[in-house]
Design a protein around this motif. Sequence first.
Motif, PDB file in Angstrom:
ATOM      1  N   HIS A   1       0.837  -1.394  -0.016  1.00  0.00           N
ATOM      2  CA  HIS A   1       0.097  -0.031  -0.203  1.00  0.00           C
ATOM      3  C   HIS A   1       0.693   1.124  -0.032  1.00  0.00           C
ATOM      4  CE1 HIS A   1      -2.682   2.997   1.629  1.00  0.00           C
ATOM      5  NE2 HIS A   1      -3.877   2.318   0.982  1.00  0.00           N
ATOM      6  N   TRP A   2       0.555   2.240  -0.675  1.00  0.00           N
ATOM      7  CA  TRP A   2       1.249   3.610  -0.841  1.00  0.00           C
ATOM      8  C   TRP A   2       1.526   4.008   0.591  1.00  0.00           C
ATOM      9  CZ3 TRP A   2      -0.366   8.247   1.124  1.00  0.00           C
ATOM     10  CH2 TRP A   2      -1.821   8.248   1.359  1.00  0.00           C
ATOM     11  N   ASN A   3       0.544   3.769   1.845  1.00  0.00           N
ATOM     12  CA  ASN A   3       0.801   4.394   2.867  1.00  0.00           C
ATOM     13  C   ASN A   3       1.162   3.312   3.884  1.00  0.00           C
ATOM     14  OD1 ASN A   3       1.277   7.077   4.168  1.00  0.00           O
ATOM     15  ND2 ASN A   3      -0.898   7.178   4.951  1.00  0.00           N
ATOM     16  N   PHE A   4       1.808   2.376   3.702  1.00  0.00           N
ATOM     17  CA  PHE A   4       2.184   1.407   4.751  1.00  0.00           C
ATOM     18  C   PHE A   4       3.169   1.834   5.464  1.00  0.00           C
ATOM     19  CE2 PHE A   4       5.690  -2.042   5.342  1.00  0.00           C
ATOM     20  CZ  PHE A   4       4.982  -2.756   6.340  1.00  0.00           C
ATOM     21  N   TRP A   5       2.578   1.815   7.035  1.00  0.00           N
ATOM     22  CA  TRP A   5       3.304   2.646   7.913  1.00  0.00           C
ATOM     23  C   TRP A   5       4.854   2.199   8.387  1.00  0.00           C
ATOM     24  CZ3 TRP A   5       4.990   1.399  13.100  1.00  0.00           C
ATOM     25  CH2 TRP A   5       4.966   0.148  13.610  1.00  0.00           C
ATOM     26  N   ARG A   6       5.276   1.130   7.886  1.00  0.00           N
ATOM     27  CA  ARG A   6       6.706   0.742   8.484  1.00  0.00           C
ATOM     28  C   ARG A   6       7.644   1.015   7.344  1.00  0.00           C
ATOM     29  NH1 ARG A   6       7.757  -2.145  13.219  1.00  0.00           N
ATOM     30  NH2 ARG A   6      10.009  -2.608  12.303  1.00  0.00           N
ATOM     31  N   ARG A   7       7.348   1.378   5.966  1.00  0.00           N
ATOM     32  CA  ARG A   7       8.144   1.471   4.814  1.00  0.00           C
ATOM     33  C   ARG A   7       9.242   2.295   5.068  1.00  0.00           C
ATOM     34  NH1 ARG A   7       4.718   2.526   1.398  1.00  0.00           N
ATOM     35  NH2 ARG A   7       4.135   0.673   0.573  1.00  0.00           N
ATOM     36  N   GLU A   8       9.280   3.330   5.413  1.00  0.00           N
ATOM     37  CA  GLU A   8      10.457   4.197   5.560  1.00  0.00           C
ATOM     38  C   GLU A   8      11.402   3.635   6.446  1.00  0.00           C
ATOM     39  OE1 GLU A   8      11.473   8.870   5.618  1.00  0.00           O
ATOM     40  OE2 GLU A   8       9.569   8.494   6.660  1.00  0.00           O
ATOM     41  N   ALA A   9      11.271   2.942   7.396  1.00  0.00           N
ATOM     42  CA  ALA A   9      12.178   2.169   8.283  1.00  0.00           C
ATOM     43  C   ALA A   9      12.915   1.207   7.676  1.00  0.00           C
ATOM     44  CB  ALA A   9      11.662   1.518   9.321  1.00  0.00           C
ATOM     45  N   TYR A  10      12.219   0.577   6.719  1.00  0.00           N
ATOM     46  CA  TYR A  10      12.699  -0.679   5.894  1.00  0.00           C
ATOM     47  C   TYR A  10      13.571   0.127   4.799  1.00  0.00           C
ATOM     48  CZ  TYR A  10       9.574  -4.268   7.760  1.00  0.00           C
ATOM     49  OH  TYR A  10       8.895  -4.991   8.684  1.00  0.00           O
ATOM     50  N   VAL A  11      13.184   1.084   4.223  1.00  0.00           N
ATOM     51  CA  VAL A  11      14.080   1.616   2.997  1.00  0.00           C
ATOM     52  C   VAL A  11      15.352   2.227   3.860  1.00  0.00           C
ATOM     53  CG1 VAL A  11      14.073   3.792   1.873  1.00  0.00           C
ATOM     54  CG2 VAL A  11      12.035   2.375   1.657  1.00  0.00           C
ATOM     55  N   TYR A  12      15.518   2.689   4.943  1.00  0.00           N
ATOM     56  CA  TYR A  12      16.469   3.142   5.575  1.00  0.00           C
ATOM     57  C   TYR A  12      17.423   2.214   5.924  1.00  0.00           C
ATOM     58  CZ  TYR A  12      15.885   8.248   5.606  1.00  0.00           C
ATOM     59  OH  TYR A  12      15.657   9.662   5.432  1.00  0.00           O
ATOM     60  N   ARG A  13      16.642   1.105   6.555  1.00  0.00           N
ATOM     61  CA  ARG A  13      17.648  -0.026   7.340  1.00  0.00           C
ATOM     62  C   ARG A  13      17.926  -1.108   6.092  1.00  0.00           C
ATOM     63  NH1 ARG A  13      13.826  -2.403  11.859  1.00  0.00           N
ATOM     64  NH2 ARG A  13      15.391  -4.152  12.275  1.00  0.00           N
ATOM     65  N   SER A  14      17.454  -1.051   5.160  1.00  0.00           N
ATOM     66  CA  SER A  14      18.080  -1.987   3.917  1.00  0.00           C
ATOM     67  C   SER A  14      19.052  -1.467   3.132  1.00  0.00           C
ATOM     68  CB  SER A  14      16.897  -2.176   2.978  1.00  0.00           C
ATOM     69  OG  SER A  14      16.437  -1.023   2.328  1.00  0.00           O
ATOM     70  N   GLY A  15      19.307  -0.190   3.281  1.00  0.00           N
ATOM     71  CA  GLY A  15      20.268   0.776   2.496  1.00  0.00           C
ATOM     72  C   GLY A  15      19.923   1.380   1.155  1.00  0.00           C
ATOM     73  N   LEU A  16      18.484   1.082   0.875  1.00  0.00           N
ATOM     74  CA  LEU A  16      17.987   1.529  -0.153  1.00  0.00           C
ATOM     75  C   LEU A  16      17.935   2.818  -0.521  1.00  0.00           C
ATOM     76  CD1 LEU A  16      17.032   0.115  -2.865  1.00  0.00           C
ATOM     77  CD2 LEU A  16      14.592   0.094  -1.952  1.00  0.00           C
TER      78      LEU A  16
END
Length: 349
Positions: free
Chosen positions: A50-65
């Motif tokens: 979903h476009w507003n998945f609440w944890r996405r930003e944490a995953y983007v940062y933690r993965s290095g993406l």
Amino acid sequence: MFEPLTHNPRNGVTAGVWRVTGGDRSAVLKVLTRTKETSVTWAASNDPRHWNFWRREAYVYRSGLAQVWRRHGIRAPRLLACVDRPDGDVALWLEDVPGAPATAWPLARHVEHAHRLGAAQGAVAAGENQPWLSQRFLRDYTADRTTGQDLLDDDEAWRHPLVREHFPAGLRADMVRLHHDREWFLTVTESLPRTFSHLDQWPANVRSDGRDSVLLDWAFAGDGALGEDLGNYLPDCVFDLFVPAADLPGLAKAAYDAYVLGLRESGWHGDERLVRLGVCASAVKYDWLTALMLARADDEQVGYGGEDAVSAELRYRERGLTLAFLAEWAAEARLLAPQLGFPEAPSGR
């Protein structure tokens, strides 16, 4: 010391954003949540796509993406810590980037950013292997933004003084057609070449550290069409009054040329017309904005984050001119798509 920072207070995934200062050091604290009460339009989602998945930003940062574009001159703030809190929220501790915000950049700096973006997106694939990246962003983001849609065909709404005096002639017919062509534009956009996309690029989310463009707020990141991020960035320069509408045509041409140059320099060898279609068809993202402005013509006009009053006359004039510019993009997309094998757009009403 905790200093609240401007952000979208309606978004259900953001509990708050602060600059935290101690001595001569500072960092930015952003707290992600799924429990905040807000409207359906901005509700947090547990669906990773979903476009507003609440944890996405944490995953983007933690993965290095978030740093995947760095060698092309676009990076994210450095992640200092990512902490799962006892209440279920997630605290992101980020570098406090001191550079100049893009809200005050000269036009040439926006063009330079577009060049860097083209190089980055020409080199980085869509990232389908990450299950928490957003998909079908344009379709889902716009689906719940229905405020005022019944006013598109309402004569009285179009006679409101702000609308009558500041919306260009012909804009009503153009925006009504864009609304009725929405499904065609979305289908075309979803069929274009894909790339990893930020999907919330606008000047308030970009800074300069003196060398790189530093891109903030990766909460929507995921699959997008080539050109889609640029198609979001350019009109948003004007919608929030960072660039005069009179400068938009020249900026858009220079930025598009720079974006394509960046793509070519990164080794992308596709048909440039597909990129142009991606930029022009992205006009559909703002289908809902005309209706919203009709609905809120009598409201007090405030800036992003609910801060500071904005001149209603200035906002409606600048946004009206930008919507007319987007109508030209939409018209170009209707002509270009059949040349590339897509079905023709529905006939005008």
